[in-house]
Every structure is written in C-alpha cells, then in structure tokens.
Design an enzyme around this catalytic site. Sequence first.
Site, PDB file in Angstrom:
ATOM      1  N   ARG A  23       0.808  -1.225   0.000  1.00  0.00           N
ATOM      2  CA  ARG A  23       0.000   0.000   0.000  1.00  0.00           C
ATOM      3  C   ARG A  23       0.837   1.269   0.000  1.00  0.00           C
ATOM      4  O   ARG A  23       0.365   2.340  -0.355  1.00  0.00           O
ATOM      5  CB  ARG A  23      -0.909   0.044   1.225  1.00  0.00           C
ATOM      6  CG  ARG A  23      -1.866  -1.124   1.326  1.00  0.00           C
ATOM      7  CD  ARG A  23      -2.492  -1.201   2.699  1.00  0.00           C
ATOM      8  NE  ARG A  23      -1.431  -1.445   3.687  1.00  0.00           N
ATOM      9  CZ  ARG A  23      -1.583  -1.252   4.990  1.00  0.00           C
ATOM     10  NH1 ARG A  23      -2.715  -0.815   5.477  1.00  0.00           N
ATOM     11  NH2 ARG A  23      -0.583  -1.516   5.816  1.00  0.00           N
ATOM     12  N   GLN A  46       5.802  24.919  17.648  1.00  0.00           N
ATOM     13  CA  GLN A  46       5.447  25.508  16.360  1.00  0.00           C
ATOM     14  C   GLN A  46       5.897  24.586  15.243  1.00  0.00           C
ATOM     15  O   GLN A  46       7.010  24.068  15.275  1.00  0.00           O
ATOM     16  CB  GLN A  46       6.127  26.878  16.227  1.00  0.00           C
ATOM     17  CG  GLN A  46       5.786  27.634  14.967  1.00  0.00           C
ATOM     18  CD  GLN A  46       6.393  29.041  14.982  1.00  0.00           C
ATOM     19  OE1 GLN A  46       6.516  29.673  16.017  1.00  0.00           O
ATOM     20  NE2 GLN A  46       6.773  29.521  13.815  1.00  0.00           N
ATOM     21  N   ASN A  48       6.386  24.541  11.023  1.00  0.00           N
ATOM     22  CA  ASN A  48       6.500  25.426   9.867  1.00  0.00           C
ATOM     23  C   ASN A  48       6.662  24.592   8.601  1.00  0.00           C
ATOM     24  O   ASN A  48       7.176  23.475   8.653  1.00  0.00           O
ATOM     25  CB  ASN A  48       7.721  26.342  10.013  1.00  0.00           C
ATOM     26  CG  ASN A  48       7.626  27.222  11.235  1.00  0.00           C
ATOM     27  OD1 ASN A  48       6.618  27.847  11.483  1.00  0.00           O
ATOM     28  ND2 ASN A  48       8.689  27.254  12.019  1.00  0.00           N
ATOM     29  N   HIS A  62      19.691  31.281   8.939  1.00  0.00           N
ATOM     30  CA  HIS A  62      18.870  31.976   9.912  1.00  0.00           C
ATOM     31  C   HIS A  62      19.069  31.430  11.321  1.00  0.00           C
ATOM     32  O   HIS A  62      19.406  30.266  11.508  1.00  0.00           O
ATOM     33  CB  HIS A  62      17.381  31.830   9.552  1.00  0.00           C
ATOM     34  CG  HIS A  62      17.050  32.348   8.195  1.00  0.00           C
ATOM     35  ND1 HIS A  62      16.072  31.799   7.420  1.00  0.00           N
ATOM     36  CD2 HIS A  62      17.565  33.365   7.462  1.00  0.00           C
ATOM     37  CE1 HIS A  62      15.984  32.446   6.269  1.00  0.00           C
ATOM     38  NE2 HIS A  62      16.884  33.409   6.272  1.00  0.00           N
ATOM     39  N   LYS A  72      15.455  23.125  16.137  1.00  0.00           N
ATOM     40  CA  LYS A  72      14.606  22.762  14.996  1.00  0.00           C
ATOM     41  C   LYS A  72      14.815  21.294  14.644  1.00  0.00           C
ATOM     42  O   LYS A  72      15.934  20.784  14.714  1.00  0.00           O
ATOM     43  CB  LYS A  72      14.965  23.591  13.759  1.00  0.00           C
ATOM     44  CG  LYS A  72      14.737  25.073  13.891  1.00  0.00           C
ATOM     45  CD  LYS A  72      15.181  25.785  12.624  1.00  0.00           C
ATOM     46  CE  LYS A  72      14.992  27.280  12.737  1.00  0.00           C
ATOM     47  NZ  LYS A  72      15.487  27.964  11.520  1.00  0.00           N
ATOM     48  N   HIS A 119      20.828  28.049  10.616  1.00  0.00           N
ATOM     49  CA  HIS A 119      20.281  26.998   9.753  1.00  0.00           C
ATOM     50  C   HIS A 119      19.949  27.576   8.385  1.00  0.00           C
ATOM     51  O   HIS A 119      19.450  28.700   8.273  1.00  0.00           O
ATOM     52  CB  HIS A 119      19.010  26.414  10.383  1.00  0.00           C
ATOM     53  CG  HIS A 119      18.269  25.500   9.467  1.00  0.00           C
ATOM     54  ND1 HIS A 119      17.046  25.820   8.929  1.00  0.00           N
ATOM     55  CD2 HIS A 119      18.590  24.285   8.975  1.00  0.00           C
ATOM     56  CE1 HIS A 119      16.645  24.832   8.155  1.00  0.00           C
ATOM     57  NE2 HIS A 119      17.565  23.894   8.165  1.00  0.00           N
ATOM     58  N   TYR A 132       9.448  21.822   9.404  1.00  0.00           N
ATOM     59  CA  TYR A 132      10.277  21.749  10.597  1.00  0.00           C
ATOM     60  C   TYR A 132       9.507  22.184  11.831  1.00  0.00           C
ATOM     61  O   TYR A 132       8.631  23.031  11.769  1.00  0.00           O
ATOM     62  CB  TYR A 132      11.582  22.532  10.444  1.00  0.00           C
ATOM     63  CG  TYR A 132      11.439  24.002  10.146  1.00  0.00           C
ATOM     64  CD1 TYR A 132      11.538  24.950  11.167  1.00  0.00           C
ATOM     65  CD2 TYR A 132      11.236  24.456   8.847  1.00  0.00           C
ATOM     66  CE1 TYR A 132      11.423  26.307  10.892  1.00  0.00           C
ATOM     67  CE2 TYR A 132      11.123  25.805   8.572  1.00  0.00           C
ATOM     68  CZ  TYR A 132      11.229  26.727   9.596  1.00  0.00           C
ATOM     69  OH  TYR A 132      11.114  28.065   9.321  1.00  0.00           O
ATOM     70  N   ASP A 169      18.078  37.815   2.915  1.00  0.00           N
ATOM     71  CA  ASP A 169      19.237  36.929   2.914  1.00  0.00           C
ATOM     72  C   ASP A 169      20.402  37.508   2.101  1.00  0.00           C
ATOM     73  O   ASP A 169      21.558  37.265   2.418  1.00  0.00           O
ATOM     74  CB  ASP A 169      18.866  35.543   2.404  1.00  0.00           C
ATOM     75  CG  ASP A 169      17.983  34.784   3.388  1.00  0.00           C
ATOM     76  OD1 ASP A 169      17.884  35.192   4.556  1.00  0.00           O
ATOM     77  OD2 ASP A 169      17.391  33.769   2.975  1.00  0.00           O
TER      78      ASP A 169
END
Length: 186
Positions: A23, A46, A48, A62, A72, A119, A132, A169
Amino acid sequence: MKFTQTNLEGVLIVEPTVFGDHRGWFMETYSQAKFLEQGIGLNFVQDNQSYSAVKGTLRGLHYQLNPKAQTKLVRCTRGSIFDVAVDIRKGSPGYGQWFGIELSADNKKQLLIPKGFAHGFMTLTEDVEVQYKCDELYAPECDGGILWNDPDIGIEWPIDVVPVLSAKDEKAPLLKDANLNFVYNA
C-alpha cells in the site's frame, strides 16, 4: 528511530524507521519518548512549512537570538535539499564550522539543529517542500542571519548555480559582523 551524531556537538541526523508494504509506507517522524531515551528533552511549540518552486533556492542562514533561540527538527517532504547547520556559539570548539546533509522525500532523513546554530538550505530539485518543528515561537525581534557564502565559514554548497535569495538573505552580515549572544558552555 536511529540517532547519529554529526561533527558538530548536538547536531543529529534522525532516521525514522519506515514500515512499508504493497500500500505504501508509514513512519513516525517524532516521538518524545524516543528523543528522551537519547537525553533530548524538547517541547515543540510551532510547526512550519516552506515551498520552493525553483532549484537553487537558498533559505538562510537563519537563527533566533536568546531568549527566543530555537531548536529545529527539519525534514524534506517533497523533492530534495542540502540542509546546513553552522555553530555560532562563541567559545565553542566548533565555532564557525558547518555540517551539511541531503534531506529528501526519498531518504526521509531529518536534521536536529539545537539552539546556538544558524540553519539554512538550498533546494537541489524543483518543487520542494520542507517542514520543521521548533521548540520556541518565532520572535521577529530576535531574528538574525548570516551571509550564505561567508568565506570564513566556507560552506560547500553542492550545486553550482547563482542561488535564488530573499532580499533579507542577500543583505545578511558575515559571521564576524553578526550581533550574536550565544556563549558556549562546556
């Protein structure tokens, strides 16, 4: 779940056990109990998700400053990325060093990036989704970044393209010019 320590203290590769049959497949992407068995106590608050349409999209590097620094747990659910963590803890034996790994929908690997690390990731394919979990909410006043191609860090990005960057960035500072408040505690 398999946990593998990388060259950077606290940055772990997390490989879920995948159960498959005719499956398809099933995997557990996070288990608080299994993380606690490894001595990792987290309370994720959280989730994201990002989508990148173009190969060569680069997001990062970041981080969030204390007191809102984030751990994270990153995974790629569609396509493929080169995911990177950079140690930005002043006084750390790994300060300014990086670790990179391919995360993809196919290999199902995840990267755990603790507080005190920047990261970022570059998409290796078109049509990429990344998800994440974070153990701290996003706080714009604590948001920071480092230039993706800082020569003092020397990240070896795996594809030779001019990356697609956000305006933020493009203007990120070098590590030596970043206003960091992370201190390594041995």
